[in-house]
Design a protein around this motif. Structure first.
Motif, PDB file in Angstrom:
ATOM      1  N   ARG A 454       6.221   8.686  26.117  1.00  0.00           N
ATOM      2  CA  ARG A 454       6.983   7.888  25.162  1.00  0.00           C
ATOM      3  C   ARG A 454       6.245   7.827  23.829  1.00  0.00           C
ATOM      4  O   ARG A 454       5.038   7.605  23.772  1.00  0.00           O
ATOM      5  CB  ARG A 454       7.199   6.479  25.709  1.00  0.00           C
ATOM      6  N   ARG A 455       6.987   8.032  22.761  1.00  0.00           N
ATOM      7  CA  ARG A 455       6.413   8.011  21.429  1.00  0.00           C
ATOM      8  C   ARG A 455       6.306   6.575  20.912  1.00  0.00           C
ATOM      9  O   ARG A 455       7.060   5.705  21.344  1.00  0.00           O
ATOM     10  CB  ARG A 455       7.257   8.853  20.485  1.00  0.00           C
ATOM     11  N   HIS A 456       5.366   6.398  19.995  1.00  0.00           N
ATOM     12  CA  HIS A 456       5.149   5.093  19.387  1.00  0.00           C
ATOM     13  C   HIS A 456       5.183   5.252  17.872  1.00  0.00           C
ATOM     14  O   HIS A 456       4.730   6.266  17.330  1.00  0.00           O
ATOM     15  CB  HIS A 456       3.802   4.482  19.804  1.00  0.00           C
ATOM     16  N   ALA A 457       5.711   4.270  17.206  1.00  0.00           N
ATOM     17  CA  ALA A 457       5.785   4.259  15.743  1.00  0.00           C
ATOM     18  C   ALA A 457       5.092   3.018  15.224  1.00  0.00           C
ATOM     19  O   ALA A 457       5.148   1.945  15.850  1.00  0.00           O
ATOM     20  CB  ALA A 457       7.241   4.296  15.272  1.00  0.00           C
ATOM     21  N   GLN A 458       4.436   3.147  14.065  1.00  0.00           N
ATOM     22  CA  GLN A 458       3.717   2.042  13.448  1.00  0.00           C
ATOM     23  C   GLN A 458       4.321   1.741  12.086  1.00  0.00           C
ATOM     24  O   GLN A 458       4.625   2.659  11.315  1.00  0.00           O
ATOM     25  CB  GLN A 458       2.237   2.375  13.301  1.00  0.00           C
ATOM     26  N   PHE A 459       4.478   0.468  11.829  1.00  0.00           N
ATOM     27  CA  PHE A 459       5.026   0.005  10.561  1.00  0.00           C
ATOM     28  C   PHE A 459       4.061  -1.008   9.965  1.00  0.00           C
ATOM     29  O   PHE A 459       3.529  -1.882  10.666  1.00  0.00           O
ATOM     30  CB  PHE A 459       6.400  -0.640  10.760  1.00  0.00           C
ATOM     31  N   LEU A 460       3.848  -0.878   8.669  1.00  0.00           N
ATOM     32  CA  LEU A 460       2.974  -1.795   7.936  1.00  0.00           C
ATOM     33  C   LEU A 460       3.814  -2.926   7.353  1.00  0.00           C
ATOM     34  O   LEU A 460       4.800  -2.685   6.654  1.00  0.00           O
ATOM     35  CB  LEU A 460       2.229  -1.060   6.827  1.00  0.00           C
ATOM     36  N   VAL A 461       3.415  -4.145   7.659  1.00  0.00           N
ATOM     37  CA  VAL A 461       4.100  -5.339   7.169  1.00  0.00           C
ATOM     38  C   VAL A 461       3.270  -5.926   6.029  1.00  0.00           C
ATOM     39  O   VAL A 461       2.076  -6.213   6.203  1.00  0.00           O
ATOM     40  CB  VAL A 461       4.296  -6.372   8.291  1.00  0.00           C
ATOM     41  N   ILE A 462       3.892  -6.090   4.862  1.00  0.00           N
ATOM     42  CA  ILE A 462       3.209  -6.615   3.665  1.00  0.00           C
ATOM     43  C   ILE A 462       3.949  -7.881   3.231  1.00  0.00           C
ATOM     44  O   ILE A 462       5.166  -7.852   3.008  1.00  0.00           O
ATOM     45  CB  ILE A 462       3.201  -5.581   2.524  1.00  0.00           C
ATOM     46  N   TYR A 463       3.188  -8.952   3.113  1.00  0.00           N
ATOM     47  CA  TYR A 463       3.751 -10.208   2.593  1.00  0.00           C
ATOM     48  C   TYR A 463       3.149 -10.456   1.217  1.00  0.00           C
ATOM     49  O   TYR A 463       1.927 -10.581   1.066  1.00  0.00           O
ATOM     50  CB  TYR A 463       3.448 -11.362   3.537  1.00  0.00           C
ATOM     51  N   ALA A 464       4.036 -10.494   0.220  1.00  0.00           N
ATOM     52  CA  ALA A 464       3.613 -10.738  -1.166  1.00  0.00           C
ATOM     53  C   ALA A 464       3.937 -12.181  -1.510  1.00  0.00           C
ATOM     54  O   ALA A 464       5.087 -12.509  -1.836  1.00  0.00           O
ATOM     55  CB  ALA A 464       4.324  -9.780  -2.129  1.00  0.00           C
ATOM     56  N   PRO A 465       2.983 -13.102  -1.447  1.00  0.00           N
ATOM     57  CA  PRO A 465       3.295 -14.516  -1.709  1.00  0.00           C
ATOM     58  C   PRO A 465       3.690 -14.793  -3.149  1.00  0.00           C
ATOM     59  O   PRO A 465       4.428 -15.742  -3.413  1.00  0.00           O
ATOM     60  CB  PRO A 465       1.996 -15.240  -1.327  1.00  0.00           C
ATOM     61  N   ARG A 466       3.208 -13.993  -4.105  1.00  0.00           N
ATOM     62  CA  ARG A 466       3.578 -14.240  -5.502  1.00  0.00           C
ATOM     63  C   ARG A 466       5.077 -14.025  -5.711  1.00  0.00           C
ATOM     64  O   ARG A 466       5.690 -14.687  -6.536  1.00  0.00           O
ATOM     65  CB  ARG A 466       2.797 -13.293  -6.412  1.00  0.00           C
ATOM     66  N   ARG A 467       5.670 -13.096  -4.986  1.00  0.00           N
ATOM     67  CA  ARG A 467       7.101 -12.809  -5.112  1.00  0.00           C
ATOM     68  C   ARG A 467       7.920 -13.437  -3.997  1.00  0.00           C
ATOM     69  O   ARG A 467       9.151 -13.432  -4.066  1.00  0.00           O
ATOM     70  CB  ARG A 467       7.327 -11.289  -5.096  1.00  0.00           C
ATOM     71  N   GLY A 468       7.281 -13.937  -2.968  1.00  0.00           N
ATOM     72  CA  GLY A 468       8.026 -14.527  -1.858  1.00  0.00           C
ATOM     73  C   GLY A 468       8.851 -13.515  -1.099  1.00  0.00           C
ATOM     74  O   GLY A 468       9.994 -13.801  -0.728  1.00  0.00           O
ATOM     75  N   ILE A 469       8.307 -12.320  -0.862  1.00  0.00           N
ATOM     76  CA  ILE A 469       9.053 -11.255  -0.206  1.00  0.00           C
ATOM     77  C   ILE A 469       8.193 -10.681   0.913  1.00  0.00           C
ATOM     78  O   ILE A 469       6.965 -10.576   0.797  1.00  0.00           O
ATOM     79  CB  ILE A 469       9.465 -10.155  -1.205  1.00  0.00           C
ATOM     80  N   LEU A 470       8.856 -10.341   2.000  1.00  0.00           N
ATOM     81  CA  LEU A 470       8.212  -9.730   3.162  1.00  0.00           C
ATOM     82  C   LEU A 470       8.816  -8.345   3.352  1.00  0.00           C
ATOM     83  O   LEU A 470      10.036  -8.205   3.479  1.00  0.00           O
ATOM     84  CB  LEU A 470       8.433 -10.581   4.418  1.00  0.00           C
ATOM     85  N   GLU A 471       7.978  -7.313   3.354  1.00  0.00           N
ATOM     86  CA  GLU A 471       8.449  -5.937   3.416  1.00  0.00           C
ATOM     87  C   GLU A 471       7.871  -5.240   4.633  1.00  0.00           C
ATOM     88  O   GLU A 471       6.763  -5.552   5.084  1.00  0.00           O
ATOM     89  CB  GLU A 471       8.050  -5.171   2.152  1.00  0.00           C
ATOM     90  N   VAL A 472       8.655  -4.263   5.138  1.00  0.00           N
ATOM     91  CA  VAL A 472       8.240  -3.432   6.262  1.00  0.00           C
ATOM     92  C   VAL A 472       8.314  -1.989   5.803  1.00  0.00           C
ATOM     93  O   VAL A 472       9.375  -1.520   5.354  1.00  0.00           O
ATOM     94  CB  VAL A 472       9.138  -3.660   7.501  1.00  0.00           C
ATOM     95  N   TRP A 473       7.174  -1.282   5.905  1.00  0.00           N
ATOM     96  CA  TRP A 473       7.081   0.096   5.444  1.00  0.00           C
ATOM     97  C   TRP A 473       6.748   1.011   6.612  1.00  0.00           C
ATOM     98  O   TRP A 473       5.940   0.667   7.479  1.00  0.00           O
ATOM     99  CB  TRP A 473       5.994   0.245   4.377  1.00  0.00           C
TER     100      TRP A 473
END
Length: 1304
Positions: A454-473
Motif C-alpha cells: 500500500r502506498r502512502h502520501a505525505q502532505f505538509l500542513v502550514i498554519y499562517a496566524p498572521r493571515r488566519g489561514i490553514l493550508e495543505v500542500w
C-alpha cells in the motif's frame, strides 16, 4: 472527496484555565496587524482557484460576532506552552511555573449523541527551584502490556522541561515521578520518537527515543529504558501513597549527551534516527573528510542523524556513529544497584518511621552532578548568514522536514541528501505539521500476482496566524490541495510520535487511533483534525483523474441541491458525464445519477442516451465494455419504464370480451360466494398505514432500476430485494391490467419484448394478486375477467406431446404460490381462475387425441381439484380464526394459516389452530360442547369448519388439543384459569410430567418448610392445585382410545406428531399412585384455601413420602395396612380444622330452590379424604354438625345429622350447645325482659345451676331465634334414649324454651 476540517473535541473551562495561568496580570489586546495581513494576502491565486473548488474556504470562523471579546481573550494562548497527547485524551497548558492538565471526558450533547470534551483534571505549580519556569512540554502515551489491549494507552506521561535545566516526569494527575538535571542551561525543546512498522523490507527499524535540546547540547534517552523506568516509578509512587508516604528516590536515567559544535545559535532540532549509507556515499564522505589517502571500512557504519536549526549555519546536520562513544554517566552501571538499594531502603525506612526531616534536608539541598557532553561536530549545513531558523518539523517517514525562519519562509528539506528542495514565502510565524495518508484497499491488493504494498502520501500542513489561514500542500512539488479560513490566534498541535512501549511483536493486530495534526481554537475551545483523501497526491492539478474526481464532486453537489430545474439538471449531468475520462469514475457518476430520487425519468433517459451514443462513436477497442453494457441495459430499462407508464394511463379502453372460461369461473364463484363474503367482512378490518407505503403510490424510476438487471444476452432479470419491493413492482406492472385500466395484451407484449422470463412475470402477478387481497375479494367478478387474460399459457407449459400423467411446471408454480399464501380468499380466487384456464387448455389438447365419447382424466386436473378443495377448507378455517376475541387486544393476535402450514403441522395442525382460537375466545369445555351440540352465536362458523374437517376436529381430538393449549397458557401465566378437561388419559399423564409435577413439588416442599400457606403471591401461584382432581378422574375412567383419521385431501400432511398421537403412545398410569398424589393435592388445596397451618408431608409415613412426585406410570411401594394411631390422629385433627374453616367461611343457608354454592363440596371431599386417610368418617360428621349449629346454620346441620351413626355422643355434644344458647338468652343477653327473669326464678335449681355453668362465649352465633333452639331441643329428645343420664335435663330444657317462646 476533498480536504475537510472536522471538529472532534471541545475544550471546556478555557476561561478558568486563562485566569489560573495569568493570575494578577492583565491581558493586552493584540496589535493591529490588519495591514500586514492584507499585504501578505495580496498574491496571485488564480493558478489554484480555477482548478479546485474549496467550499470550506469561505466558511471561516472569524465572523463578526463577538470580535471585541475575541480580541481581548484570544492572544493569551500564544504566551503559553501547549502540548496535546497523540491520542487526544490529554492537553497540557503551561506558563511560567503554573500548568493545567485537561483530560478527555464523554458527555451527551444537545443532539443526544456522545461528544468528547477536555475538562480540567489538575492544576497547580510545577516548579521546584527558585526562579525556574516551564520552557517545553510533551505528552507521551505509554502502551499497555496486557494481552487484551487493542492499542489504547495505559496512561500518559507528561514530560516538562524547565529553564533551570531540569527535566521532570509527571502523571496525568500532576504526580511527580522522576526529576533529573541533565544540563544547567534552559531546556529549549523536547521531542519524542516512537516505534513505526517498517514500510519496506530494506528500511532500518527505528528505536524509541526521547531527545532534549539545550542551547549547546543534545541529550537522548533510550525509549525502552525510559518506558521501564517510568512504569517502575509509577508503581513505586502508588505503593508509597498506599503506605501513607510521599517520598521516593528513583534511580538516575541512562542517557547520551552530545555537545553540538560549529553552530552559533540553536533553537530547534529533529532526531531522524539510525541510518546506513550506501557504499558510494560512504566512499564520497571518506574522500571528502580524509582526502586522497583515506581508508574505507568494509561495511558502512550505522549512524544517528540529528538536524538542528538556528543561525550560523541556518541548518546543521550532525551524525553520531553508533558505538563510537559510550553512554555518559560511566558510573551508572555501578551506581544503579546501590541507588536502587538505598532508594528502596530509604522508602521503607520512611514508611516505618525511621527517617526524620533532618536526614532529608541535606539531600535536597545538595546540587546534582552534571556530566560533561561528548563533542560532536557538524558534518555540513545550509549556510545563510542573514537567515535564522525558528522551528523544524520532521515528516512521519523521516525523509522530509519543514523549516520556518525569521524571513517568513517555509523551506522543505530532503533529509537524506541534505538539500532544500522547495520554499514557500509569505508565512511569518508559521506553524507546521504533517499528515500521512494510506492508499485505500483496492486494485493493488486484489491483483492476481503478489499484492502490491500500500502506498502512502505525505502532505505538509502550514498554519499562517498572521493571515488566519490553514493550508495543505502536496509534497514534494505538489499543489495546494486544501485551504481553510480559521482564526488568527489558533495553535497547530503536531506531535510527530505515537505510543511508547510498542515493538514489532506487541503491535500486531493493534488499531492505533491517533490524531496527526490538530488545530486548537482558543476562542471557542474547538479541537479540529484535518482529513486529506489519498487521491490528491497522485498528480498535479492538471491530472485527468483529479479532474474527474472534481467533476464527480460537482455532479454530487448538483444532485444534492433541493431546487434544480430538470433542464438544467439534464444539461449539467450530460456535460459532467461526457467530460469525465476515467471509465470507473464515469460509471460511478452514472450510477449516482440513476440512484437519485429527484431526477425525472426524461432527464435520466436523455443523459443515458447521450452517454451511450458517445461511447458508440468512440473506438471499440478503447471503450470499456462494462460501461457500455451498463448504458445499454439502463437505457433499455428506462425506455420500458416510460412505455409502461404511458400504457397505464390510456385515453380510453374498450370492455374486455367475456370468454367461455369466465362463465365457468362465475359458476365456481357463485358456489363459494357465501364463504367469501363472511371472509371479506372479517378481513376488511381498519388498519394504519403510511401514504408512502401504499401500493397505489407511484413507483420511482430508481426503484424500478434497482430491481431489474440487464444480462449479457439482452435478457432482463428481476432481482428480489424484499417482499415489499417485489409487491410494489408487481403492482406497477399488473395492477392496472387487473382493474381494467391498462391494455392487457400490449403490456404483456412490452414485457415479453423486454426479455423478462414468463416465470418471473407469473410470480409478480401472483404476488400482487395475493398481496392486495382486500381489493380483490371486494369485487371478484370484475377482476377475475382480466386475471384470466393475464394467465396465457406460454409455449412449453403444456406440450403438444401431452401425457395425462405429466404435470406442467407453469401450473405447479401457481399452485405453490396459492398454498403458501396466508391470503386465503385471494388464493382461492386465483386457484379457481387457474384451474379453469388449465382445464380449458387441456380440454382443447385432449379433443384432438381422444374420441368424443371418452372424457379426459389427467393428473394435472386432479391436483387442481385437490388444491381448490384444500383452499376452500383453509378459507373456512381462517374465517373462524379471524373472529375477534371478547377479551380484545388482551386475547392476542389472530393466527394466520395457509395450506402449506397445515401440511407441515402434521395431523394435528387443524385441531391445534382451532384450540388456539378456543383459548382466544375464552371458551370453557362445557361451553364448547354446548356450541357443537345446541348451537349458538359462534356455532355457524365452528360447525362449518367441523363439517369440512370431520376427522381432524372430532370431539375427542379437539378437546385434547384444547386441554393442552389451556395447560400451556396456564404454565405461561398461572393466573389463567386452568380448564384441563380431556377424555384421553395420555393427555393427563403428559400434562403431569411436562407442567404440573415441578409446580406441585415446589408447592409441597415450600409449605412443608414454612408450616403454613405461603403469603407471597408468587408462591400462591406455584401452589395452585384446584383442578388436580381432573387427573384422577381421567385415570379412573375407562375410555376406548379414539381412532385417529385425517381427511382424504389432507392425507399428505407431514410434520410433527399431534398431541393425540403422543397421548395414545403413553403407558397406562398406576391408579394407586395417582390417588396418592390426589390426596396430597387435596390437602394442599385445603390449606391454601383456608390458610391453615400444616406440614402436608408430615401427614404421610416414609413410604408415602418416597412415592411422591414420581412418574405416574411407575410402580411404587405404597402405604398399606393399619396406619400409626399418632399419624391418624394428626390427619383427623387437620380434617376437623378444614371442616371448621369451611363452616366459618360459609354464608347463610341458600334459599329454597336456589343452586348450592360452589364450596359445598368441601364436606363431601373431607369425608372422602377421611376414608382414604383411615379417619373415622362419623367423627367428621359429628364435628360438622356441631360446627354448623355453632355457626347458626341449623337447617344444614339437620341434613348432616341424618347421616350420623353414633347418636348418643352427638346428643351429649348438642345438649351442651343448647345449654349455651339458653344461658345466653337468660343470663347474658343485654335485653333481658321481666318474663325471662321470672322464668329463671321458676326453673329447677339443678337446671339453673347447670345454665349458669355454661359459657356462651364459645358460640360464634349466639343470637339464634328461639324457634330454632326449640327445634334443636326437640331433636335432642328424639335422638337421646330415655335411660340416658341427661334425658331429664333435656326435658327441663324443652320446658324452659317453650316457656320463653310463649312469652315472646
Amino acid at each position: 472527496m476533498s480536504c475537510c476540517l472536522l471538529e472532534f473535541c471541545r475544550v471546556q473551562d478555557l476561561k478558568t484555565v486563562r485566569e489560573f495561568l495569568f493570575q494578577n496580570q492583565k491581558l493586552e489586546p493584540p496589535e493591529d496587524n490588519t495591514q500586514t495581513a492584507e499585504n501578505e494576502l495580496s498574491w496571485d491565486t488564480s493558478d489554484w482557484e480555477s482548478a479546485w473548488d474549496h467550499p470550506e474556504e469561505p466558511k471561516g470562523d472569524g465572523n463578526t460576532v463577538g470580535e471585541e471579546s475575541v480580541a481581548q481573550t484570544a492572544p493569551w494562548m500564544q504566551d503559553c506552552v501547549v502540548a496535546l497527547s497523540p491520542c487526544s485524551d490529554l492537553l497540557v497548558v503551561a506558563r511560567d511555573h503554573r500548568a493545567v492538565f485537561l483530560t478527555a471526558k464523554w458527555r451527551s450533547g444537545d443532539s443526544g449523541r456522545e461528544e468528547m470534551t477536555l475538562a480540567v483534571s489538575w492544576s497547580g505549580t510545577l516548579s521546584a527551584e527558585d526562579g525556574e519556569c516551564v520552557s517545553s512540554v510533551i505528552c507521551i502515551p505509554l502502551a499497555s502490556q496486557k494481552r487484551s489491549s487493542t492499542g489504547r494507552p495505559d496512561w500518559t506521561c507528561v514530560v516538562v522541561g524547565f529553564s533551570s535545566g531540569y527535566v521532570r516526569f509527571y502523571t496525568e494527575y500532576g504526580v511527580l515521578l522522576l526529576s533529573q538535571l541533565l544540563n544547567e542551561d534552559p531546556v529549549l525543546r523536547l521531542k519524542c520518537r516512537t516505534y513505526e512498522i517498517p514500510r519496506h523490507p530494506g528500511v532500518t527499524e527505528q528505536h524509541e527515543e526521547l531527545s532534549i535540546l539545550y542551547p549547546a547540547a543534545l541529550v537522548t534517552i533510550d525509549g525502552f529504558s525510559l518506558y521501564q523506568s517510568l512504569r517502575a516509578c509509577r508503581n513505586q509512587v502508588a505503593r508509597a501513597a498506599a503506605a501513607g508516604s510521599d517520598s521516593i528516590q528513583p534511580p538516575p536515567l541512562a542517557y547520551k549527551k552530545w555537545g553540538l559544535q560549529d553552530m552559533d545559535t540553536i533553537v530547534d532540532h529533529s532526531s531522524v534516527g539510525i541510518m546506513t549509507l550506501c557504499v558510494f556515499d560512504q566512499m564520497k564522505n571518506a574522500s571528502t573528510l580524509g582526502g586522497f589517502h583515506a581508508t574505507v571500512k568494509g561495511s558502512p557504519p550505522a549512524m544517528s542523524q540529528y538536524i538542528t536549526v538556528g543561525g550560523g549555519p541556518y541548518t546543521g546536520f550532525y551524525y553520531a556513529i553508533e558505538g563510537s562513544s559510550q553512554p555518559l554517566l560511566s558510573h551508572v552501571a555501578l551506581a544503579v544497584a546501590s541507588k536502587l538499594t538505598s532508594a528502596l531502603f530509604s522508602a521503607a525506612s520512611g514508611w516505618l518511621g525511621w527517617k526524620n526531616k533532618s536526614e532529608e534536608e541535606p539531600a535536597q539541598k545538595q546540587k546534582p552532578k552534571v556530566e560533561p557532553a561528548t563533542p560532536m561536530a557538524v558534518r555540513f549545513g545550509l549556510p545563510d548568514s542573514r537567515r535564522h531558523g525558528e522551528s523544524i518539523c520532521l515528516s512521519p517517514c523521516n525523509t522530509l522536514a519543514g523549516v520556518t525562519d525569521d524571513f517568513g519562509r517555509v523551506t522543505l528539506l530532503d533529509v537524506a541528501r541534505g538539500i532544500a528542495i522547495r520554499m514557500w514565502k509569505g508565512y511569518r510565524d508559521a506553524q507546521l505539521g504533517w499528515v500521512q495518508v494510506s492508499e485505500g484497499r483496492g486494485d493493488r491488493e486484489s491483483s492476481p500476482s503478489a499484492p502490491l504494498p500500500r502506498r502512502h502520501a505525505q502532505f505538509l500542513v502550514i498554519y499562517a496566524p498572521r493571515r488566519g489561514i490553514l493550508e495543505v500542500w502536496g509534497t514534494q512539488q505538489g499543489p495546494r490541495v486544501g485551504a481553510f479560513t480559521v482564526g488568527k490566534h489558533c495553535r497547530l498541535l503536531y506531535a510527530g510520535y505515537r505510543l511508547m512501549g510498542v515493538n514489532s511483536v506487541t503491535s500486531q493486530g493493534w488499531q492505533l487511533h491517533t490524531q496527526q495534526v490538530c488545530l486548537l481554537d482558543p476562542t471557542s475551545g474547538a479541537l479540529r483534525t484535518i482529513t486529506v483523501p489519498f487521491h490528491l497526491a497522485l498528480s498535479d492539478k492538471k491530472s485527468e483523474r483529479a479532474k474527474d474526481m472534481h467533476l464527480l464532486k460537482r455532479l454530487t453537489t448538483i444532485l444534492r441541491s433541493r431546487e434544480v430545474e430538470p433542464d438544467i439538471l439534464e444539461s449539467e449531468a450530460k456535460s459532467v458525464l461526457l467530460d469525465i475520462k476515467h471509465p470507473a469514475i464515469k460509471k460511478q457518476a452514472l450510477e449516482s445519477l440513476l440512484a437519485n430520487k429527484k431526477a425525472p425519468v426524461s432527464c435520466l433517459t436523455g443523459v443515458t442516451r447521450a452517454l451511450h451514443d458517445s461511447l458508440r462513436e468512440q473506438d471499440p477497442e478503447a471503450v470499456d465494455e462494462a460501461l457500455l453494457q451498463l448504458c445499454s441495459s439502463q437505457l433499455k430499462l428506462l425506455t420500458l419504464y416510460t412505455d409502461l407508464q404511458q400504457l397505464h394511463h390510456p385515453p380510453s379502453l374498450s370492455p374486455h370480451p367475456q370468454s367461455d372460461s369466465a362463465v365457468g369461473v362465475e359458476e365456481e364463484l357463485s358456489r363459494v360466494d357465501g364463504a367469501l363474503r363472511r371472509y371479506a367482512q372479517l378481513a376488511s378490518r381498519p388498519s394504519v398505514s403510511f401514504a408512502q407505503d401504499s401500493p397505489d403510490a407511484p413507483l420511482p424510476a430508481r426503484t424500478f432500476l434497482s430491481q431489474l438487471e440487464g444480462g449479457e444476452g439482452g435478457e432482463v432479470v428481476v432481482v428480489r430485494n424484499g417482499d415489499e419491493a417485489w409487491n410494489r413492482l408487481g403492482s406497477f406492472l399488473f395492477w392496472g391490467c387487473l382493474t381494467g385500466q391498462s391494455p392487457i395484451h400490449r403490456v404483456c407484449n412490452k414485457l415479453e419484448l423486454a426479455g423478462i422470463s414468463p416465470q418471473q412475470l407469473l410470480s409478480l402477478l401472483l404476488s400482487v394478486w395475493l398481496h392486495r387481497e382486500k381489493e380483490v375479494i371486494t369485487k371478484p367478478e370484475d377482476i377475475i375477467l382480466y386475471h384470466l387474460s393475464l394467465l396465457p399459457v406460454p409455449p412449453g407449459a403444456v406440450e403438444e406431446s401431452w401425457d395425462s400423467q405429466s404435470v406442467s411446471p407453469w401450473w405447479q408454480q401457481v399452485r405453490s404460490a396459492c398454498v403458501q399464501s396466508n391470503s386465503a380468499g385471494a388464493a382461492l380466487l386465483a386457484a379457481l381462475v387457474a384451474h379453469r384456464a388449465a382445464k380449458s387448455s387441456i380440454t382443447r389438447l385432449s379433443d384432438s387425441k381422444i374420441q368424443a365419447d371418452w372424457e379426459a382424466v389427467s393428473l394435472e386436473l386432479e391436483q387442481w381439484a385437490v388444491c381448490v378443495r384444500q383452499l376452500e377448507d383453509v378459507l373456512a378455517l381462517q374465517t373462524l380464526l379471524w373472529l375477534p376475541s371478547p377479551l380484545g387486544p388482551a386475547g392476542g393476535a389472530p393466527a394466520q394459516c395457509c395450506a402449506k402450514s397445515l401440511h407441515e403441522g402434521g395431523r394435528g395442525g387443524v385441531a391445534d389452530s382451532v384450540a388456539k382460537w378456543v383459548f382466544r375466545q375464552n371458551l370453557a369445555p362445557e361451553r364448547l360442547k354446548e356450541i357443537l351440540l345446541l348451537g349458538g352465536s359462534l356455532s355457524e362458523l365452528l360447525v362449518a369448519v367441523s363439517q369440512r374437517f370431520p376427522d381432524s376436529l372430532s370431539p375427542d381430538l379437539l378437546l385434547a388439543h384444547c386441554c393442552w393449549e389451556y395447560v400451556v397458557q396456564w404454565n405461561k401465566d398461572p393466573e389463567t384459569p386452568g380448564r384441563f378437561l380431556s377424555s384421553l388419559t395420555g393427555i393427563s399423564s403428559m400434562m403431569w410430567s411436562t407442567f404440573m409435577v415441578k409446580r406441585f413439588s415446589a408447592a409441597a416442599y415450600l409449605m412443608e418448610k414454612v408450616g403454613k400457606a405461603p403469603k407471597d403471591r408468587l408462591c400462591r401461584r406455584v401452589s395452585r392445585q384446584s383442578n388436580s382432581n381432573s387427573l384422577a378422574d381421567s385415570a379412573v375412567e375407562e375410555v376406548a382410545p379414539p381412532e385417529l383419521c385425517v381427511e382424504e385431501v389432507w392425507c399428505g400432511a407431514q410434520g410433527p406428531a399431534s398431541i393425540a398421537e403422543l397421548a395414545l403412545e403413553q403407558r397406562g398410569v398406576h391408579f394407586p399412585l395417582v390417588q396418592h398424589h390426589y390426596l396430597l393435592a387435596a390437602l394442599l388445596h385445603a390449606a391454601m384455601t383456608f390458610g391453615l397451618r400444616v406440614k402436608p408431608l408430615s401427614l404421610f409415613d416414609s413410604k408415602g413420602k418416597n412415592a411422591f412426585f414420581r412418574e405416574l406410570t411407575s410402580i411404587q411401594l405404597m402405604p398399606s395396612g393399619d396406619m400409626d394411631p399418632g399419624l391418624v390422629s394428626l390427619r383427623q385433627e387437620y380434617l376437623l380444622r378444614v371442616l371448621t374453616a369451611w363452616v366459618q367461611a360459609t354464608d347463610e343457608p341458600p334459599a329454597p330452590g336456589s343452586a348450592p354454592s360452589g364450596a359445598d363440596w368441601w364436606p363431601s371431599l373431607c369425608l372422602e379424604l377421611g376414608v382414604l386417610l383411615q379417619v373415622n368418617p362419623d367423627v367428621l360428621r359429628r364435628h360438622l354438625v356441631c360446627e354448623l349449629y355453632n355457626q347458626g346454620l341449623d337447617p344444614r346441620a339437620e341434613e348432616v345429622m341424618l347421616e350420623v351413626e353414633d347418636k348418643d355422643v352427638l346428643g351429649s355434644q348438642l345438649l351442651v350447645l343448647t345449654g349455651q344458647r339458653l344461658s345466653y338468652s337468660l343470663l347474658h343477653s343485654q335485653s333481658q325482659t321481666r318474663g325471662a327473669m321470672e322464668l329463671l326464678a321458676r326453673l329447677p335449681p339443678t337446671l339453673c345451676t347447670w345454665l349458669k355453668a355454661m359459657d356462651p362465649s364459645e358460640l360464634r352465633c349466639p343470637m339464634v331465634p328461639l324457634g330454632q333452639s326449640r327445634r334443636l331441643v326437640s331433636r335432642l329428645i328424639e335422638i337421646l334414649p330415655e335411660n340416658h343420664a341427661q334425658y331429664s335435663l333435656a326435658l327441663h330444657l324443652l320446658e324452659a324454651v317453650e316457656a320463653l317462646t310463649t312469652e315472646a
